[in-house]
Design an enzyme around this catalytic site. Structure first.
Site, PDB file in Angstrom:
ATOM      1  N   LYS A   1       0.848  -1.190   0.000  1.00  0.00           N
ATOM      2  CA  LYS A   1       0.000   0.000   0.000  1.00  0.00           C
ATOM      3  C   LYS A   1       0.890   1.249   0.000  1.00  0.00           C
ATOM      4  O   LYS A   1       1.990   1.208   0.525  1.00  0.00           O
ATOM      5  CB  LYS A   1      -0.915   0.008   1.230  1.00  0.00           C
ATOM      6  CG  LYS A   1      -1.748  -1.259   1.428  1.00  0.00           C
ATOM      7  CD  LYS A   1      -2.849  -1.384   0.407  1.00  0.00           C
ATOM      8  CE  LYS A   1      -3.717  -2.614   0.701  1.00  0.00           C
ATOM      9  NZ  LYS A   1      -4.822  -2.764  -0.257  1.00  0.00           N
TER      10      LYS A   1
ATOM     11  N   HIS B   1      -6.623 -13.413  -7.825  1.00  0.00           N
ATOM     12  CA  HIS B   1      -7.423 -12.443  -7.071  1.00  0.00           C
ATOM     13  C   HIS B   1      -8.834 -12.430  -7.643  1.00  0.00           C
ATOM     14  O   HIS B   1      -9.033 -12.580  -8.843  1.00  0.00           O
ATOM     15  CB  HIS B   1      -6.798 -11.048  -7.170  1.00  0.00           C
ATOM     16  CG  HIS B   1      -7.354 -10.076  -6.179  1.00  0.00           C
ATOM     17  ND1 HIS B   1      -8.588  -9.479  -6.331  1.00  0.00           N
ATOM     18  CD2 HIS B   1      -6.850  -9.599  -5.018  1.00  0.00           C
ATOM     19  CE1 HIS B   1      -8.818  -8.676  -5.304  1.00  0.00           C
ATOM     20  NE2 HIS B   1      -7.784  -8.732  -4.490  1.00  0.00           N
TER      21      HIS B   1
END
Length: 477
Positions: free
Chosen positions: A175, A294
């Site tokens: 992140k 994902h």
């Protein structure tokens, strides 16, 4: 036209529209071991009988159309048609039914999830006679399972490649997910892996944007993981997202990852598509790469209880298409996931044989006939206080992935990784000693804090962070 021809035509074909249930509702049908079985949650329009609605689903997802056609006489509908063979009223819901449909195996191309879904969930979901429709579960017969390669490697081969046993694997999504340069991104990867994590991860929407092109990211991440491996003596990995706008570009990125010698790549299997995912899975098996998948976009499809496709079906499809990891929700984090439902599809991902169990949402017994298993990935809003629950819920064969729960540590990325690794080791040791993680979890973490200032600091930051929202998708009562 001769009189004889006219007579034969009048007997063999009658134009017009007839009710679906006259052809496709067959409650006397005995299912075959080779049939694909589907359980649909059907909400008919007012005035449409459930038998007609279930038959319409069977027809429109197999051989039927809205009117009788001449070419019906050129094939055997009894051999190829789908059949609605049972209907159950959903307890506690008004005008909702579970319609069970059996499809002959010959309707589907071998080894193609794309073709299977095009038939079963193609046009039928827009059918006007239905207010809503949801595919709750599929039974994939062994005869069809055997036409798929499945995951490139599977759980045991992955553990052997990593030389890591007896505990869940630990990961972290880097992140902020967008905006970092490739060099700063690689720095974060190194710090997390050096601190004790097994994996770091590209976020699902990190592909090849102007601020960070894919080749630069791959190079800096490879440098980071090799440096961390050298310093820790552990095998490390970073999920390099190979998802791209074309299959050719996706494979090109996977080839570059293989040339770098990294252990794992990544794909967004729903937005990328099943054809692309299966192609990448085949490449990964042939070239020794693990494949992390994902589920970006899944909640658009699976979150509403009365319409769409349940994630247990998407999970089965992923196991067939191919993936060594798949995100599965956390039960305790920020994302949707009711415990019994989640554990139901986690078993469908990992186990070779799963019995029917309606208490966990499993409508059919599923035999995977030795198709490799998939590691569930728990990710989304989790931190060190969740570690006991995650270890207890998911067990050893899982990946526990802390993004903000690593990078949000007050002392930085590496201490965040240290805190998570120590919390996991403490939970695994306590479990192995016979302690109850569900009852004693907080105490186990507090005890571990005495030996780790990094863990103590993490516990202080996230001690009051909870996500107490009721799940939208819950089991029927």
């Amino acid at each position: 036209m001769s009189p004889q021809t006219e007579t034969k035509a009048s007997v063999g074909f009658k134009a017009g529209v007839k009710e679906y249930k006259l052809t496709y509702y067959t409650p006397e049908y005995q299912t075959k071991d080779t049939d694909i079985l589907a359980a649909f949650r059907v909400t008919p329009q007012p005035g449409v009988p459930p038998e007609e609605a279930g038959a319409a689903v069977a027809a429109e997802s197999s051989t039927g159309t809205w009117t009788t056609v001449w070419t019906d006489g050129l094939t055997s509908l009894d051999r190829y048609k789908g059949r609605c063979y049972r209907i159950e009223r959903v307890v506690g819901e008004k005008d909702q039914y579970i319609a069970y449909v059996a499809y002959p195996l010959d309707l589907f191309e071998e080894g193609s999830v794309t073709n299977m879904f095009t038939s079963i969930v193609g046009n039928v979901f827009g059918f006007k006679a239905l207010r809503a429709l949801r595919l709750e579960d599929l039974r994939i017969p062994p005869a069809y399972v055997k036409t798929f390669q499945g995951p490139p490697h599977g759980i045991q081969v992955e553990r052997d490649k990593l030389n890591k046993y007896g505990r869940p694997l630990l990961g972290c999504t880097i992140k902020p997910k967008l905006g970092l340069s490739a060099k700063n991104y690689g720095r974060a990867v190194y710090e997390c892996l050096r601190g004790g994590l097994d994996f770091t991860k590209d976020d699902e929407n990190v592909n090849s944007q102007p601020f960070m092109r894919w080749r630069d990211r791959f190079l800096f991440c490879a440098e980071a993981l090799y440096k961390a491996q050298t310093e820790t003596g552990e095998i490390k990995g970073h999920y390099l997202n190979a998802t791209a706008g074309t299959c050719e570009e996706m494979i090109k990125r996977a080839v570059f990852a293989r040339e770098l010698g990294v252990p794992i790549v990544m794909h967004d299997y729903l937005t990328g598509g099943f054809t692309a995912n299966t192609s990448l899975a085949h490449y990964c098996r042939d070239n020794g790469l693990l494949l992390h998948t994902h589920r970006a976009m899944h909640a658009v499809i699976d979150r509403q209880k009365n319409h769409g496709i349940h994630f247990r079906v998407l999970a089965k499809a992923l196991r067939m298409s191919g993936g060594d990891h798949i995100h599965s929700g956390t039960v305790v984090g920020k994302l949707e996931g009711e415990r019994d439902i989640t554990l139901g599809f986690v078993d469908l991902l990992r186990d070779d044989f799963v019995e029917q169990d309606r208490s966990r949402g499993i409508y059919f017994t599923q035999d995977w006939v030795s198709l490799p298993g998939v590691l569930p990935v728990a990710s989304g809003g989790i931190h060190v206080w969740h570690m006991p629950a995650l270890t207890e819920i998911f067990g050893d064969d899982s990946v526990l992935q802390f993004g903000g729960g690593t990078l949000g540590h007050p002392w930085g990325n590496a201490p965040g990784a240290v805190a998570n690794r120590l919390a996991l080791e403490a939970c695994v040791q306590a479990r192995n000693e016979g302690r109850d993680l569900a009852q004693e979890g907080n105490e186990i973490i507090r005890e571990a804090c005495k030996w780790s200032p990094e863990l103590a600091a993490a516990c202080q930051v996230w001690k009051e962070i909870v996500f107490n929202f009721a799940a939208v998708d819950v089991l029927d009562k």
